[in-house]
Design an enzyme around this catalytic site. Sequence first.
Site, PDB file in Angstrom:
ATOM      1  N   VAL A 192     110.366  86.721  36.136  1.00 46.26           N
ATOM      2  CA  VAL A 192     111.458  87.324  36.880  1.00 46.26           C
ATOM      3  C   VAL A 192     112.026  88.505  36.080  1.00 46.26           C
ATOM      4  O   VAL A 192     112.460  88.317  34.945  1.00 46.26           O
ATOM      5  CB  VAL A 192     112.587  86.297  37.158  1.00 46.26           C
ATOM      6  N   PRO A 193     111.996  89.697  36.600  1.00 51.81           N
ATOM      7  CA  PRO A 193     112.568  90.839  35.870  1.00 51.81           C
ATOM      8  C   PRO A 193     114.092  90.760  35.868  1.00 51.81           C
ATOM      9  O   PRO A 193     114.675  89.887  36.504  1.00 51.81           O
ATOM     10  CB  PRO A 193     112.085  92.044  36.664  1.00 51.81           C
ATOM     11  N   THR A 194     114.734  91.694  35.176  1.00 54.17           N
ATOM     12  CA  THR A 194     116.206  91.682  35.168  1.00 54.17           C
ATOM     13  C   THR A 194     116.754  92.475  36.350  1.00 54.17           C
ATOM     14  O   THR A 194     117.917  92.350  36.698  1.00 54.17           O
ATOM     15  CB  THR A 194     116.760  92.287  33.865  1.00 54.17           C
ATOM     16  N   HIS A 213     118.910  93.020  57.312  1.00 52.42           N
ATOM     17  CA  HIS A 213     118.139  91.916  57.894  1.00 52.42           C
ATOM     18  C   HIS A 213     119.068  90.822  58.398  1.00 52.42           C
ATOM     19  O   HIS A 213     120.075  90.510  57.771  1.00 52.42           O
ATOM     20  CB  HIS A 213     117.189  91.313  56.861  1.00 52.42           C
TER      21      HIS A 213
END
Lengths: 620, 422
Positions: A301-303, A275
């Site tokens: 927030v995941p790891t 992008h």
Amino acid sequence: MSRKDYVLFDRNTKAFVYGFQTNAIQRMLDFDYICKRESPSIAAIINPSRAGIHKAFWGTKEILLPMYKTVAMAAKAYPEADVMVNFASHRSAFETTMEALQEKTIRVVAVIAEGVPERQSRILSATAQNLLKVVIGPATVGGMAAGAFRIGNTAGTIENIIASKLYRPGCVGFVSKSGGMLNEAFNIISRNSNGIYEGVAIGGDRYPGSNMLDHIMRYEANPEIKMIACLGELGGEDEYRIIQALKTGKITKPLVAWVTGTCSPVLPASVQFGHAGAKADTEKETAQAKNQAFREAGAYVPTSFDGYGDEVRRVYDTLLAKGVVKESTEPESPRIPADYSKALAEGIIRKPTTFICTVSDDRGEELLYAGKKLSEVLDQKMGIGGVIGLLWFKKELPDYAARFIELVLQIVADHGPAVSGAHNAIVASCAGKDLISSLCSGLLTIGPRFGGAIDDAAREFKRAKETGMTPEHFVNDMKKKGINIPGIGHKIKSVKNPDKRVQLLIQYAKSNFPRTELLNYALQVEQLTTAKKGNLILNVDGCIGILFIDLMGSCGAFTQAEIDEVVKLGYLNGLFALGRSIGLIGHILDQKRLGARLYRHPAEDIAYMMPTSEEIQCKR
Amino acid sequence: MAQRGIREYDAKRLLAKFLPEYLSEFSYKGDLALVGPDTDLEELVAANPWLKEGRLVVKPDQLFGKRGKHGLVLLDANWDGAKRYLKENMGKEVVVGGIAGRLTHFLIEPFIPHEGEFYVAISSSSDGDNIFFSPEGGVSVEENWDKVVQLHINVLAGIDSMDIKSKLPKSLAGQSEAVEKFIRALYKFYAETGFAYLEINPFAIHIGAIVPLDMVAKLDDADEYWQRKRWNGLIFPEPFGRSLSKEELFIKELDSKTGASLKLTILNPDGRVWTMVAGGGASVIYADTICDLGFAGEMANYGEYSGDPNTEETYYYTKTILDLMTRKKDPRGKVLLIGGAIANFTDVAKTFKGVTMALEEYRNKLQDAGVKIYVRRGGPNYELGLKLMRDLGKRLGVPIEVYGPETHMTRIVPLALEGASQ
């Protein structure tokens, strides 16, 4: 029809599709259909190169979509349409989007094109903001409201839409930069919650028309949406606007967030990700910093990205436990009729064919004539005669037979401007008709009295000989029936003034054909007829027809049944029509070159003989 | 498609050629000479006679800054001195900002003795552009950042209606009007020539005329279609320390000829983990996952293909990667991750057909290099695409594990790498 500000799309949304994207159009209609919308979401197509209608499927039925050349015309005709899905290329995305934004009735424009310059994108974004409108994109697949409306190709195939239950709303509002990840996110979210309510991909450019926070704030305001999920990317500071809104309490719904690009610190600084906007210029723009800031601001927030679905599930389960979300019974999953071409390719349907073709095949890498590759036809120098052998008779003819066909074509190619066919072609050409019309005018003249006696001659002589008639018997028999023997007689040529063409044909046959039995028979007939009258000679039509029977009978390539079929179906007049077309075209072009004017036959050359008034009286 | 740096040579050339359209009194001639590894210096002098006539400045022109601090700028030299400097430095390896690379391009221009250094820069932001100006420019501008004047130009309003004069420092006194006119013109030049970033630090006012001394610029390469005339074939050089390999150039060229997107960056040609991922978003996530699992050092490439490339394009793309990854053997074997999200409109069967063609061609080399292949993909025609891969697996003699949308997108990364670490 007024919608709340936070609703971009609902089940009544009507849209324009800019660009003649037939696949995307059909995908939008299929989605509408499985969502059981009352009417299609596409009001009209805008196609700068053509106005008119476009036929598309609505379930198993077909419907017509109107097509306009300009945004203004479409907007005038369909004031209820407030969305434009803009498939214009990066070269014209800006001006067409600006046109749409200037229309009072258009409220949302999704810009699909990749490669729109940053300045243009920023002007689009600022213009939309001033007008209280929304631009999604550029460089995105768009977005969708589950069970209501999809932009273009968003969410891919119908199978995927069904698998991710996008035909009915869930409770999750999703936003990402990446259009390619939108579908994947729908999949993950549908597996870990009751699914998507609305999902938008803002596009991977540095300056998207609307940013993630714009959409998150809509989700926050929409009471149907109970939780929000977002997928950010390294580079830019868009995520910090969301984090700020979290910190200041503007976002109260639970937010699951992940920022991709955590790998960037270990990669060389110069890697440009897919992008345009995906490049961290400062420490603050890294994925790590953004994820940490999200965590600190109270987002879920995941790891790693792997844990994104688990995080969605955790939040969703909490909402369930709190009673914010209630499990509802699933509606029956819808079906869409399979596309004929796809089903056929998969081998799950069959249908009797309407036509059979045994002559040529254009489907493969190379064109086939009666199964023979065109390159081989050329390599073997099969010539026009050989090609006729393949396409008319489906046989590889011996060389002398192919050359005979070519001899015939050359001999019949023309016979001067005065004969009926050429005359008619010339007259048509002089009347200003085009080449093909004039050629047809000439060809339509071919018949029993002009050039069309080849088949008849072949048939009659073959019948006479096969039924064991002597030449005398045959001549008398025809006389008794009052029929002129086809292939015998010429207007000008006679015994004393023999037809050179006939002589050439006979000469070729005598020296090349294994046998010429029917010719020998015909020559005996000719002796009888010319004894009566000098011009009752074997003419060129008769000679060609008779020699062809001899050729087929002696070259070994044809069975008796095949020969009978050739005669019965009238193959041989084709030789004359084909050969003479060469001459006719020559005459037509000649007239055109000469600038010939309209032909009118002189009145003095016509005997005008009107019936008397008594003759036309009704006598009864 | 992104903001990309250009050489100082090109930036100044554009400035000299087009700024006068906005500022008629701008008299900077643009005496500039670019020296590359193959430049014939005698021809250069013939084309630029000023090189022999006055005092010169020579400096590397390869998209890196702080050249003075690194002692890479030759000031106030004559032509012989410049030639000597070029001879000593051309091809020399230097380390700048932690990145090692060779010096290959130098800019030569006339030496301008001056007093007073000014700073001006323009950068873009989401709703407009920001202009920065300081009468105290040069190397210490960052230390004196409090002296910098900042002006925000709204993208719709433009600069004409902006009040600039009152914001300029009083210390400019008599030069104030000239500076204001210059800033206005420079902004229009920036906006209408496709710039995304521009910095002149410093510029001098030499005998009443503005002269840019050092210049840095980035263009928005998406503007190329509209800037064909002005840019006129301008080349975007690679960042310092990065020269494109033959394979990267090949993919870049392939990319430039198609509406689809094909990107390849080689990170470590000896790495054991190779990726071929569809999608700008998904490819980053695969790279993240590889790094998360501790294999950053083994990651051989970053790349992506997207936008519905045709069979031929994916064939060449795959072939390029297979060629690179099978050149050297590693006793521990290698893995190829053919990954991707659930596509919106890219035809999976069509793209995979090209991939399988290339895999088939490299059958023996893949076997020799001990490659294991892991596939995960969804989207239009994915069933057929995955079947192509499974069928290939049966006859390729190389293990291929194939997964669809029912499996988490990055699941194949641990599956592959746990195997790789054994």
